[in-house]
Motif scaffolding. Structure first.
Motif, PDB file in Angstrom:
ATOM      1  N   ASN A   1     -33.160  93.286  18.127  1.00 41.46           N
ATOM      2  CA  ASN A   1     -33.797  92.616  16.983  1.00 41.46           C
ATOM      3  C   ASN A   1     -33.588  91.099  17.067  1.00 41.46           C
ATOM      4  O   ASN A   1     -34.503  90.318  16.781  1.00 41.46           O
ATOM      5  CB  ASN A   1     -33.208  93.144  15.660  1.00 41.46           C
ATOM      6  N   TRP A   2     -32.381  90.699  17.459  1.00 41.93           N
ATOM      7  CA  TRP A   2     -32.095  89.261  17.597  1.00 41.93           C
ATOM      8  C   TRP A   2     -32.993  88.649  18.679  1.00 41.93           C
ATOM      9  O   TRP A   2     -33.552  87.568  18.495  1.00 41.93           O
ATOM     10  CB  TRP A   2     -30.616  89.066  17.948  1.00 41.93           C
ATOM     11  N   LEU A   3     -33.125  89.346  19.791  1.00 39.71           N
ATOM     12  CA  LEU A   3     -33.941  88.830  20.900  1.00 39.71           C
ATOM     13  C   LEU A   3     -35.393  88.631  20.465  1.00 39.71           C
ATOM     14  O   LEU A   3     -36.038  87.650  20.825  1.00 39.71           O
ATOM     15  CB  LEU A   3     -33.886  89.796  22.096  1.00 39.71           C
ATOM     16  N   ARG A   4     -35.889  89.567  19.680  1.00 40.57           N
ATOM     17  CA  ARG A   4     -37.284  89.444  19.227  1.00 40.57           C
ATOM     18  C   ARG A   4     -37.449  88.277  18.259  1.00 40.57           C
ATOM     19  O   ARG A   4     -38.508  87.648  18.209  1.00 40.57           O
ATOM     20  CB  ARG A   4     -37.729  90.744  18.551  1.00 40.57           C
ATOM     21  N   ARG A   5     -36.409  88.003  17.469  1.00 37.57           N
ATOM     22  CA  ARG A   5     -36.519  86.937  16.458  1.00 37.57           C
ATOM     23  C   ARG A   5     -36.186  85.549  17.006  1.00 37.57           C
ATOM     24  O   ARG A   5     -36.412  84.559  16.319  1.00 37.57           O
ATOM     25  CB  ARG A   5     -35.561  87.235  15.286  1.00 37.57           C
ATOM     26  N   ASN A   6     -35.598  85.461  18.180  1.00 33.56           N
ATOM     27  CA  ASN A   6     -35.087  84.173  18.677  1.00 33.56           C
ATOM     28  C   ASN A   6     -35.611  83.846  20.079  1.00 33.56           C
ATOM     29  O   ASN A   6     -34.857  83.415  20.948  1.00 33.56           O
ATOM     30  CB  ASN A   6     -33.555  84.191  18.700  1.00 33.56           C
ATOM     31  N   LYS A   7     -36.916  84.007  20.258  1.00 35.61           N
ATOM     32  CA  LYS A   7     -37.475  83.742  21.593  1.00 35.61           C
ATOM     33  C   LYS A   7     -37.254  82.275  21.972  1.00 35.61           C
ATOM     34  O   LYS A   7     -37.426  81.386  21.139  1.00 35.61           O
ATOM     35  CB  LYS A   7     -38.968  84.056  21.611  1.00 35.61           C
ATOM     36  N   PRO A   8     -36.906  82.026  23.227  1.00 35.65           N
ATOM     37  CA  PRO A   8     -36.619  80.652  23.646  1.00 35.65           C
ATOM     38  C   PRO A   8     -37.873  79.878  24.039  1.00 35.65           C
ATOM     39  O   PRO A   8     -38.976  80.420  24.025  1.00 35.65           O
ATOM     40  CB  PRO A   8     -35.728  80.870  24.875  1.00 35.65           C
ATOM     41  N   SER A   9     -37.656  78.613  24.442  1.00 38.30           N
ATOM     42  CA  SER A   9     -38.747  77.792  24.972  1.00 38.30           C
ATOM     43  C   SER A   9     -39.304  78.444  26.239  1.00 38.30           C
ATOM     44  O   SER A   9     -38.602  79.203  26.909  1.00 38.30           O
ATOM     45  CB  SER A   9     -38.215  76.402  25.322  1.00 38.30           C
ATOM     46  N   ARG A  10     -40.548  78.111  26.565  1.00 36.74           N
ATOM     47  CA  ARG A  10     -41.176  78.692  27.763  1.00 36.74           C
ATOM     48  C   ARG A  10     -40.887  77.828  28.977  1.00 36.74           C
ATOM     49  O   ARG A  10     -40.853  76.601  28.883  1.00 36.74           O
ATOM     50  CB  ARG A  10     -42.691  78.773  27.547  1.00 36.74           C
ATOM     51  N   PRO A  11     -40.719  78.440  30.133  1.00 31.44           N
ATOM     52  CA  PRO A  11     -40.597  77.640  31.364  1.00 31.44           C
ATOM     53  C   PRO A  11     -41.968  77.101  31.753  1.00 31.44           C
ATOM     54  O   PRO A  11     -42.993  77.581  31.254  1.00 31.44           O
ATOM     55  CB  PRO A  11     -40.106  78.663  32.383  1.00 31.44           C
ATOM     56  N   ASP A  12     -41.986  76.116  32.664  1.00 32.27           N
ATOM     57  CA  ASP A  12     -43.277  75.594  33.148  1.00 32.27           C
ATOM     58  C   ASP A  12     -44.086  76.715  33.776  1.00 32.27           C
ATOM     59  O   ASP A  12     -45.302  76.768  33.657  1.00 32.27           O
ATOM     60  CB  ASP A  12     -43.049  74.486  34.182  1.00 32.27           C
TER      61      ASP A  12
END
Lengths: 117, 331
Positions: free
Chosen positions: B187-198
């Motif tokens: 659930n945390w992973l779904r709510r806290n997606k990080p910035s995208r790589p190039d």
């Protein structure tokens, strides 16, 4: 009551494996003997204190289950409820889940609780 | 070693198929008998020449990259400056036996994690090794993904994080007992997606203390490419730093030997781009992934698919990973 207790016998098995079988074996047999000794110690601790009664009861209460609900049922019900992605439930249940996991770890690998986060 | 006569004949037949008709394989020892792979030390006799080599034969039931794709990727990694063993032969079906296998030239070095840690007497040695790991990872991430074998699994380029979470959720759903701690992590992973790589890149997928060779304090080879895939490059950096791969040396974040700063410096000096939010996300994601992996090993025992006491014990290691996971989402 039977003497020696199951926990005492498991400790004896673990000691026999560690002190006699491990030094006398090599390779994968030696590795298996080490793992078996460790499992005996885990089971001995588990027999003394199989689960955290307080956290398990609180999980049941949080989910509105009857006070005499089976602990495994409460654990399954929480897992199912968390599948909805409910952020509030995640927040309030996290300390309870942590208590259960820390209790399991005190059985499976107590030294891990003392390490760095 | 006479325990593996069938393997010796099969490996000799493989070398014949791969253009070494006069080669004969002698098995001299077993380096490891893992859950997924048997690693045999072999000597290849070809006339008067004896070449020490290593044969890895897959035995696992988990899905992995095809051995021929793995071999092709190792060759690309070598061209990109990554220290790897030279691949001599590879097959997806070993003659007679049927398993996938790779034969590589032997590289000097230690792979057993605690021995690697014992061999590094000063912190600066561990930091140098961490920097070399960073540099090797930057080399892997530089590989042009369009040249990579087409059989490599890839995350969905439009939303790699959601596609990764979906796979984890599917695996979690197949476990025989509930794991609310992993569910909280998901659930945390779904709510806290990080910035995208190039761009998504080739990632090794399993680069950790235990899958590297270290010779005199230096990285001599990156091993075990069977979990390679196309992903966010920070996946490799986060995975290398999981607490479970520090083998008790918890304050040395990188593999139990090096500092995070040394790893970052090594990665950035070799052209990698460090993204702290993605690093934390992938540490969390791969901690959850390995919790599921250990639980699957325990479940395989419970289901009667294996009688290995080591795999049975894996089930009792899950709380370690769950504990790490909770500390990552709730520091």
């Amino acid at each position: 009551m039977i003497d020696p207790s199951a926990a005492a016998l498991l400790d004896a098995v673990a000691n026999a494996l560690t002190n006699q079988v491990v030094p006398a074996s090599t390779g994968s047999a030696q590795h298996s003997a080490r793992v078996a000794a460790n499992l005996c110690r885990i089971i001995a601790r588990e027999l003394e204190s199989p689960r955290d009664p307080v956290a398990t009861a609180e999980i049941g209460r949080l989910l509105g289950l009857p006070p005499d609900a089976d602990p495994d049922e409460a654990w399954s019900a929480l897992d199912k409820a968390l599948q909805t992605g409910d952020a509030e439930l995640a927040e309030v249940s996290l300390p309870l889940v942590r208590a259960v996991v820390e209790h399991e770890l005190s059985i499976t690998k107590p030294t891990y609780l003392d390490g760095a986060r | 070693m006479s325990t593996y006569p069938d393997h010796a004949a099969a490996l000799t037949a493989l070398l014949t198929e791969c253009g070494m008709p006069d080669a004969r394989v002698e098995i001299t020892g077993a380096a490891s008998l893992g859950a997924q792979r048997i690693t045999l030390l072999i000597d290849i006799h070809d006339g008067d020449v004896v070449t020490p080599a290593v044969a890895q034969i897959s035995t696992g039931v988990l899905g992995a990259v095809a051995a021929t794709d793995e071999a092709a990727l190792i060759r690309l990694a070598a061209e990109s400056g990554v220290p790897v063993p030279t691949v001599l032969a590879a097959t997806n079906h070993l003659p007679g036996a049927g398993q996938p296998a790779i034969v590589s030239a032997r590289v000097d070095g230690e792979s057993i994690p605690r021995r690697i840690l014992r061999g590094l007497s000063h912190q600066s040695d561990g930091d140098a090794l961490a920097a070399e790991c960073g540099s090797a990872l930057a080399g892997i991430h530089r590989i042009d993904p369009t040249n990579a074998p087409s059989g490599l699994p890839a995350l969905d380029a439009h939303d790699p994080y959601a596609s990764w979470c979906n796979q984890l959720e599917s695996d979690l759903g197949r476990l025989p007992v509930p794991h609310p701690a992993i569910r909280l992590g998901l659930n945390w992973l779904r709510r806290n997606k990080p910035s995208r790589p190039d761009a998504l890149t080739v990632v090794h997928g399993d680069l950790r203390n235990g899958n590297i060779l270290v010779h005199r304090g230096h990285l001599s080879a990156v091993l075990d490419w069977e979990l390679a895939h196309i992903s966010d490059p920070m996946e490799d950096l986060g995975y290398l730093c999981l607490r479970t791969w520090r083998f008790g040396n918890d304050s040395r974040v990188c593999g139990g030997f090096g500092s995070l700063e040394a790893l970052i410096n090594g990665y950035e000096s070799a052209g990698g781009t460090w993204r702290p939010d993605a690093f934390h996300w992938w540490m969390t994601a791969r901690t959850a992934w390995w919790a599921v992996g250990l639980a699957m090993q325990g479940a395989a025992f419970s289901a009667g698919l294996t009688d290995s006491i080591v795999l049975a014990a894996s089930g009792r290691r899950v709380p370690e990973l769950e504990y790490d996971l909770l500390n990552l989402i709730d520091p």
